[in-house]
Design an enzyme around this catalytic site. Structure first.
Site, PDB file in Angstrom:
ATOM      1  NE  ARG A   1       4.044 -47.552  25.200  1.00  0.00           N
ATOM      2  CZ  ARG A   1       4.295 -46.884  24.063  1.00  0.00           C
ATOM      3  NH1 ARG A   1       5.443 -47.030  23.448  1.00  0.00           N
ATOM      4  NH2 ARG A   1       3.384 -46.080  23.553  1.00  0.00           N
TER       5      ARG A   1
ATOM      6  CB  SER B   1      -0.624 -49.755  30.326  1.00  0.00           C
ATOM      7  OG  SER B   1      -0.852 -48.399  30.013  1.00  0.00           O
TER       8      SER B   1
ATOM      9  CG  PHE C   1       5.079 -47.365  38.770  1.00  0.00           C
ATOM     10  CD1 PHE C   1       6.120 -46.474  39.005  1.00  0.00           C
ATOM     11  CD2 PHE C   1       4.206 -47.103  37.738  1.00  0.00           C
ATOM     12  CE1 PHE C   1       6.274 -45.339  38.218  1.00  0.00           C
ATOM     13  CE2 PHE C   1       4.353 -45.967  36.943  1.00  0.00           C
ATOM     14  CZ  PHE C   1       5.385 -45.083  37.177  1.00  0.00           C
TER      15      PHE C   1
ATOM     16  CD  GLU D   1       1.994 -47.346  41.946  1.00  0.00           C
ATOM     17  OE1 GLU D   1       2.250 -46.638  42.948  1.00  0.00           O
ATOM     18  OE2 GLU D   1       1.580 -46.863  40.873  1.00  0.00           O
TER      19      GLU D   1
END
Lengths: 280, 319
Positions: free
Chosen positions: B171, B41, B87, B62
């Site tokens: 994204r 990602s 996160f 995280e």
């Protein structure tokens, strides 16, 4: 060979410093500071390899991270006694414009401190990062970190414990101050840690135990830990201590976790601790 | 209607991060990368392939990742952490605050999938509060580039910027309209379009929407200035004051809550120096939902038409 007599003399002075520092501002955390005095003195006067003046990066030196930052008095006193800064600065502890913050901080460049701590659970992660960096740099010295036992209730500790085991961070020597007490009472009553040794073993660690208030046993254990580095496992020392150690009326209770002695209590306490190196 | 910028290609800004990171790997041996189980990602694959020893897979942890990064920075490394924006901030706020910001660690917190344009995953992942959280932390620099090229340039630039940085990107595939070899200057706003009636201050994906809004406004005879605020903190105070001293009103546009975002930073500078009407194109104290990126921008008031309407309203409020 460690000079145990000398280390115990330094410990007595550090305990005096702790009590005088917290008394002067009627605040701070004497209980676990007193309990961990032998550990700090052993580290800075016998175990760790470091250079002065202090350098943040600490290349080719052993590094120490304090995760349970509230025991700052014992660290500050030890650092000053070891020559990181003047002992006279101990009188500024927790006062306005001081570098000796209630919980350790880097902001004003206090020598010996590499990261802020106080909010619990974060120190071992930083120690792992420093240990990774040492491996990348081909630096074979070790990274030490101290945590509290109550602190083991923080989730991040177990994220770090899992990573250190799975990535074989074998230049990391962690210690837990296993005094069995936390603010709201005995750790076993608040939220028991259960089989702490078994938990770390299951996470891929080599686990040692010792009495942290017995200088000789502590030094032997720290030296064993050092000899075990580089064997594919991070090393954990479960260090039994007594909160308030060295002052009879403070020993073995969580009552002195975050309370300073009054004038009378200070006088009684100091009578039990010889002034070996001269008060600041 | 013709926009003053055109594009021939669309690409996700996260690929700009991945490609920038690879270049950094080649040019700066101190750069290391960490990820919490999202290397695909975050487009970190090329870096990992070329520099496996300088990549640290932390797993889904995280908080630990932020602490490990802080520790590596202590030892002189320049760690780039990669995970989703949610996160990277909300989940780890205390770690950012104590281990990185207060401890003055040279960590680059690189955050993908920010904002509504994350799309179908919905509100759990569509963080709209991250700019506010990071800009409130002393010592943190907050950078929000607008397209692939700028994200790549920003990624490279922040390695040279000493101190904690939050780098926010996204994204979806998005128009590429800035230059491929641009020099990215942290803290320096980019004048995209000159105008005289209203200034549109935009950040991130919303810079493209501002460019489209300018074209529509021009068709209606309204002259809008468009400024790309890619650095929310430290914000380019001079650029804001200079532009609004000319246009006398402003619109801010961001994929973030109105509370705590770019608009608040711009308004703070204006009210302290030269009060002027400001309209905020931002999410209004709501959570997002699943949907396609542009559908979501439209539904939550972040579409091109919303910027056009806000510009007209700001102009109408001039004294």
């Amino acid at each position: 060979m460690a000079d145990i007599t000398k280390l115990l003399e330094i410990s007595s002075q550090v305990r005096r410093d702790i009590l005088r520092m917290v008394h002067a501002v009627s605040s701070g955390h004497p209980g676990a500071s007193l309990g961990c005095t032998e550990y700090f003195v052993a580290l800075y006067f016998h175990i760790l390899k470091y250079e002065l003046p202090f350098k943040m990066e600490g290349k080719d030196e052993d590094l120490f991270f304090l995760s349970n930052g509230h025991i700052s008095p014992v660290w500050y006193s030890t650092l000053a006694r070891a020559g990181f800064f003047e002992t006279s600065e101990l009188s500024t502890f927790r006062k306005i414009n001081s570098r000796l913050q209630g919980h350790p901080a880097t902001e004003e460049g206090l020598q010996g401190i590499r990261i802020a701590s106080g909010s619990l659970g974060q120190g071992m992660s930083a120690a792992i990062g420093a240990a990774f960096a040492k491996k990348l740099n081909g630096d074979d010295r070790s990274v030490y970190v101290l945590m509290g036992d109550g602190e083991q209730q923080e989730g991040q500790v177990w994220e770090a414990a899992m990573l250190a085991g799975s990535k074989k961070v074998d230049n990391l020597i962690a210690t837990i101050d296993y005094n069995g007490q936390q603010i709201d009472g005995p750790v076993d009553e608040v939220n028991t840690l259960g089989d702490l040794k078994g938990k770390y073993v299951a996470f891929g660690w080599e686990v040692l135990s010792c009495d942290g208030n017995n200088m000789e046993e502590l030094i032997t254990t720290l030296e064993t830990a050092k000899s075990r580095t580089g064997n594919g496992k991070p090393i954990m020392i479960l260090m039994k201590t007594e909160m308030g150690k060295g002052v009879d009326f403070m020993e073995g209770t969580h009552k002195w976790h975050g309370i300073a002695p009054n004038d009378e209590q200070l006088a009684t306490a100091l009578n039990q601790l010889p002034e070996t190196l001269g008060d600041y | 209607m013709a926009t003053k910028y055109t594009y021939t290609e669309k690409k996700d800004t996260r690929s700009g991060f991945g490609d920038g990171l690879l270049e950094l790997g080649r040019s700066n041996p101190d750069v290391v990368a960490l990820c919490a189980d999202l290397v695909g990602s975050l487009k970190m694959g090329a870096f990992i392939k070329e520099f496996p020893d300088r990549f640290f897979q932390i797993g889904i942890a995280e908080a630990n990742m932020m602490g490990v990064a802080a520790g590596m920075a202590t030892a002189g490394k320049i760690p780039f952490t990669g995970t989703f924006a949610n996160f990277s901030t909300g989940r780890v706020y205390d770690q950012l605050r104590q281990s990185i910001a207060y401890s003055e660690k040279n960590v680059k917190v690189c955050a993908s999938h920010a904002g509504l344009t994350l799309g179908e995953d919905g509100a759990t992942h569509q963080i709209l509060e991250d700019i506010g959280m990071t800009k409130m932390l002393p010592n943190f620099t907050v950078v929000v580039p607008c397209d692939y090229n700028q994200t790549k340039a920003a990624t490279i630039a922040i390695a040279e910027h000493e101190g904690p940085v939050y780098l926010r990107f996204g994204r979806p595939s998005w128009p590429i309209f800035t230059a491929p070899d641009q020099k990215f200057e942290v803290g320096k706003a980019v004048h995209m379009i000159e105008g005289s009636d209203v200034t549109i201050f935009a950040t991130g994906h919303m810079v493209w929407n501002a460019i489209e809004a300018e074209a529509q406004l021009a068709d209606e005879g309204i002259s809008a200035e468009v400024i790309n605020i890619h650095t929310i903190k430290p914000i380019d105070r001079e650029a804001i004051l200079k532009s609004v001293s000319k246009t006398k009103c402003a619109v801010t546009a961001e994929e973030h809550q109105a509370n705590g975002g770019l608009g608040e930073s711009v308004a703070q500078i204006l009210v302290r120096n030269q009060p002027a009407p400001v309209e905020f194109v931002a999410v209004n104290d709501q959570f997002g939902e699943s949907g396609k990126p542009v559908e979501l921008l439209d539904k939550y008031g972040l579409g091109v038409q919303d910027i056009v309407a806000a510009a007209k309203k700001a102009i109408s409020r001039k004294g």
